[in-house]
Design a protein around this motif. Sequence first.
Motif, PDB file in Angstrom:
ATOM      1  N   LEU A 210     -28.127  26.066  32.378  1.00 55.66           N
ATOM      2  CA  LEU A 210     -29.300  26.011  31.506  1.00 55.66           C
ATOM      3  C   LEU A 210     -30.600  26.319  32.245  1.00 55.66           C
ATOM      4  N   THR A 211     -30.520  26.988  33.385  1.00 53.16           N
ATOM      5  CA  THR A 211     -31.736  27.234  34.163  1.00 53.16           C
ATOM      6  C   THR A 211     -32.434  28.540  33.822  1.00 53.16           C
ATOM      7  N   GLU A 212     -31.858  29.324  32.913  1.00 54.98           N
ATOM      8  CA  GLU A 212     -32.483  30.602  32.531  1.00 54.98           C
ATOM      9  C   GLU A 212     -32.846  31.405  33.785  1.00 54.98           C
ATOM     10  N   SER A 213     -31.858  31.613  34.633  1.00 55.01           N
ATOM     11  CA  SER A 213     -32.091  32.273  35.925  1.00 55.01           C
ATOM     12  C   SER A 213     -31.651  33.725  35.939  1.00 55.01           C
ATOM     13  N   GLY A 214     -31.657  34.370  34.791  1.00 52.25           N
ATOM     14  CA  GLY A 214     -31.236  35.765  34.718  1.00 52.25           C
ATOM     15  C   GLY A 214     -32.256  36.719  35.329  1.00 52.25           C
ATOM     16  N   SER A 215     -31.950  38.000  35.237  1.00 56.86           N
ATOM     17  CA  SER A 215     -32.797  39.019  35.849  1.00 56.86           C
ATOM     18  C   SER A 215     -34.007  39.334  34.971  1.00 56.86           C
ATOM     19  N   VAL A 216     -34.945  40.036  35.552  1.00 58.12           N
ATOM     20  CA  VAL A 216     -36.168  40.396  34.836  1.00 58.12           C
ATOM     21  C   VAL A 216     -36.593  41.808  35.243  1.00 58.12           C
ATOM     22  N   THR A 217     -37.048  42.568  34.275  1.00 57.58           N
ATOM     23  CA  THR A 217     -37.641  43.881  34.526  1.00 57.58           C
ATOM     24  C   THR A 217     -39.148  43.770  34.394  1.00 57.58           C
ATOM     25  N   ILE A 218     -39.844  44.322  35.365  1.00 56.87           N
ATOM     26  CA  ILE A 218     -41.312  44.257  35.412  1.00 56.87           C
ATOM     27  C   ILE A 218     -41.814  45.697  35.350  1.00 56.87           C
ATOM     28  N   ASP A 219     -42.409  46.065  34.231  1.00 59.45           N
ATOM     29  CA  ASP A 219     -42.768  47.466  33.982  1.00 59.45           C
ATOM     30  C   ASP A 219     -44.271  47.612  33.778  1.00 59.45           C
ATOM     31  N   GLY A 220     -44.970  47.772  34.892  1.00 61.35           N
ATOM     32  CA  GLY A 220     -46.407  47.998  34.820  1.00 61.35           C
ATOM     33  C   GLY A 220     -47.203  46.808  34.320  1.00 61.35           C
ATOM     34  N   VAL A 221     -46.803  45.606  34.719  1.00 59.32           N
ATOM     35  CA  VAL A 221     -47.540  44.410  34.320  1.00 59.32           C
ATOM     36  C   VAL A 221     -48.876  44.390  35.067  1.00 59.32           C
ATOM     37  N   ARG A 222     -49.946  44.331  34.310  1.00 54.89           N
ATOM     38  CA  ARG A 222     -51.286  44.500  34.867  1.00 54.89           C
ATOM     39  C   ARG A 222     -52.002  43.165  35.035  1.00 54.89           C
ATOM     40  N   VAL A 223     -52.627  42.994  36.198  1.00 54.39           N
ATOM     41  CA  VAL A 223     -53.438  41.800  36.460  1.00 54.39           C
ATOM     42  C   VAL A 223     -54.716  42.229  37.176  1.00 54.39           C
ATOM     43  N   PRO A 224     -55.791  41.479  37.012  1.00 54.58           N
ATOM     44  CA  PRO A 224     -57.007  41.785  37.777  1.00 54.58           C
ATOM     45  C   PRO A 224     -56.832  41.402  39.241  1.00 54.58           C
ATOM     46  N   TRP A 225     -57.554  42.055  40.112  1.00 53.46           N
ATOM     47  CA  TRP A 225     -57.491  41.724  41.529  1.00 53.46           C
ATOM     48  C   TRP A 225     -57.840  40.246  41.760  1.00 53.46           C
ATOM     49  N   SER A 226     -58.682  39.712  40.907  1.00 47.61           N
ATOM     50  CA  SER A 226     -59.090  38.306  41.072  1.00 47.61           C
ATOM     51  C   SER A 226     -57.921  37.352  40.899  1.00 47.61           C
ATOM     52  N   ALA A 227     -56.822  37.825  40.287  1.00 50.63           N
ATOM     53  CA  ALA A 227     -55.640  36.977  40.094  1.00 50.63           C
ATOM     54  C   ALA A 227     -54.662  37.073  41.251  1.00 50.63           C
ATOM     55  N   ALA A 228     -54.912  37.951  42.209  1.00 48.45           N
ATOM     56  CA  ALA A 228     -54.032  38.077  43.374  1.00 48.45           C
ATOM     57  C   ALA A 228     -54.267  36.885  44.291  1.00 48.45           C
ATOM     58  N   ALA A 229     -53.304  36.004  44.365  1.00 45.58           N
ATOM     59  CA  ALA A 229     -53.486  34.725  45.050  1.00 45.58           C
ATOM     60  C   ALA A 229     -53.828  34.905  46.525  1.00 45.58           C
ATOM     61  N   GLY A 230     -54.946  34.309  46.937  1.00 42.91           N
ATOM     62  CA  GLY A 230     -55.338  34.317  48.340  1.00 42.91           C
ATOM     63  C   GLY A 230     -56.083  35.548  48.802  1.00 42.91           C
ATOM     64  N   TYR A 231     -56.303  36.503  47.912  1.00 39.82           N
ATOM     65  CA  TYR A 231     -57.001  37.730  48.297  1.00 39.82           C
ATOM     66  C   TYR A 231     -58.491  37.607  47.983  1.00 39.82           C
ATOM     67  N   VAL A 232     -59.309  38.010  48.944  1.00 35.35           N
ATOM     68  CA  VAL A 232     -60.760  38.080  48.781  1.00 35.35           C
ATOM     69  C   VAL A 232     -61.186  39.479  49.212  1.00 35.35           C
ATOM     70  N   ASP A 233     -61.819  40.210  48.304  1.00 32.95           N
ATOM     71  CA  ASP A 233     -62.197  41.605  48.580  1.00 32.95           C
ATOM     72  C   ASP A 233     -60.984  42.413  49.045  1.00 32.95           C
ATOM     73  N   LYS A 234     -59.864  42.184  48.370  1.00 32.22           N
ATOM     74  CA  LYS A 234     -58.601  42.890  48.604  1.00 32.22           C
ATOM     75  C   LYS A 234     -57.991  42.624  49.973  1.00 32.22           C
ATOM     76  N   SER A 235     -58.400  41.546  50.598  1.00 29.54           N
ATOM     77  CA  SER A 235     -57.852  41.163  51.907  1.00 29.54           C
ATOM     78  C   SER A 235     -57.304  39.739  51.814  1.00 29.54           C
ATOM     79  N   PHE A 236     -56.060  39.556  52.272  1.00 33.63           N
ATOM     80  CA  PHE A 236     -55.424  38.244  52.167  1.00 33.63           C
ATOM     81  C   PHE A 236     -55.966  37.297  53.226  1.00 33.63           C
ATOM     82  N   GLN A 237     -56.303  36.089  52.798  1.00 35.17           N
ATOM     83  CA  GLN A 237     -56.845  35.067  53.695  1.00 35.17           C
ATOM     84  C   GLN A 237     -55.696  34.197  54.215  1.00 35.17           C
TER      85      GLN A 237
END
Length: 412
Positions: A210-237
């Motif tokens: 019951l863990t719903e651990s099946g596969s996933v397809t990711i097709d051009g899922v868009r996020v803003p750079w501000s949502a990239a965890a730990g990145y500041v000005d496109k550089s990882f801290q």
Amino acid sequence: MSTAAHTDWQHRPAPATSGAWVDRAAEVAAVLATDAAARDRAGATPYDEVQLLKDSGLVTLLGPVEHGGGGQDWPTAYRVVREVAKADGSIGQLLGYHYLWNWAARLVGTREQWEHVEAEAARNRWFFGGAVNPRDNDVVVRDEGDTLTFTGRKSFSTGSRVSDVTVLEGVLEGSVGPDNPEGDHVFAIVPSDSAGLTFHDDWDNIGQRLTESGSVTIDGVRVPWSAAAGYVDKSFQRRVYNTLNVPTIQLVFAHFYLGIAAGALETAGTYTRTKARSWLHGGHERAVDEPYVIDTYGDLTAKLWAAEALADQVAEEGWALHSDPDAVTERDRGEHEVRVAAVKARATDVALEVANRIFEVTGARSTATSEGLDRFWRNIRTHTLHDPVAYKRREVGRFVLTGELPEPTWYS
């Protein structure tokens, strides 16, 4: 599964102490236990079970109090996972993974990012899933100016269809090179109903059904750079604390293994007391008076209690690191990982032994499908193959013999 008896959760004050939260988890487990074997056989998507976790407040355990969270620590979270896993290993795993992915923003992100995520998660009672299988390295993250797009596939995505948000992970396009062979990894949290995110109903394993651990397809899922965890000005801290995600999730594993084992012993004990028959040549009228039965329960319980005590102690050690992230050194992190490796190794061995040997003290009739005792072994056996336990023992052995600390990887 009926939750009618607990609809008052939403009208009762949230638990205020660690012990009260564990008691709340025991209430949830009692509901799950009523039909755990039948739900395991059915293997249906656990929408109701996740709603139970939300209604009870368990999903907000680690969240900030000012936004509706429980304000608790990781040692409490581990105990809650263990309690839920006694009744249903799958739901224990889902809850443990949820806690990790909820905390991931704090592990990897900037303060502004994790404070926003934790506030929103607590207010909205988000349930987290994660498409972060490290052995699949085919998710490419493309820089498109102010945004990023994730494209690829992951073999496993635990929590998929029952999640509100999903943690995505991939490698930034063009970042792999001689000086950076693994490339720059990017984590981002997206709504699970995002366009381009397709969860496949292909989880068909013998355990943790019951863990719903099946596969996933990711097709051009868009996020803003501000949502990239730990990145500041496109550089990882980078911080050492970023690498604490692995020992944290490995402790989640160990605790739900031990929870499943405890559930197996409790369920078997009830069967032995109420249904098992003494051996006709043993000279005892009741199964509970058989010396070998008494000895087996004593042996397994002692081993389980010892493993639980070690797991609780290491959880407290880990919380000291979580409590002061900026002070965590490479040595702190390495020594903690060795301790976690020891817990994982012992939890694996003890849980497998318990789930296997309970049949020795319940008898042939206990193997009936209707009893569902096999689910405990199937659940433990399935997940303990996540990564080879021999490599956990190797981490401990090398540290003891040479003082070598494990290098941070996706599995250590």
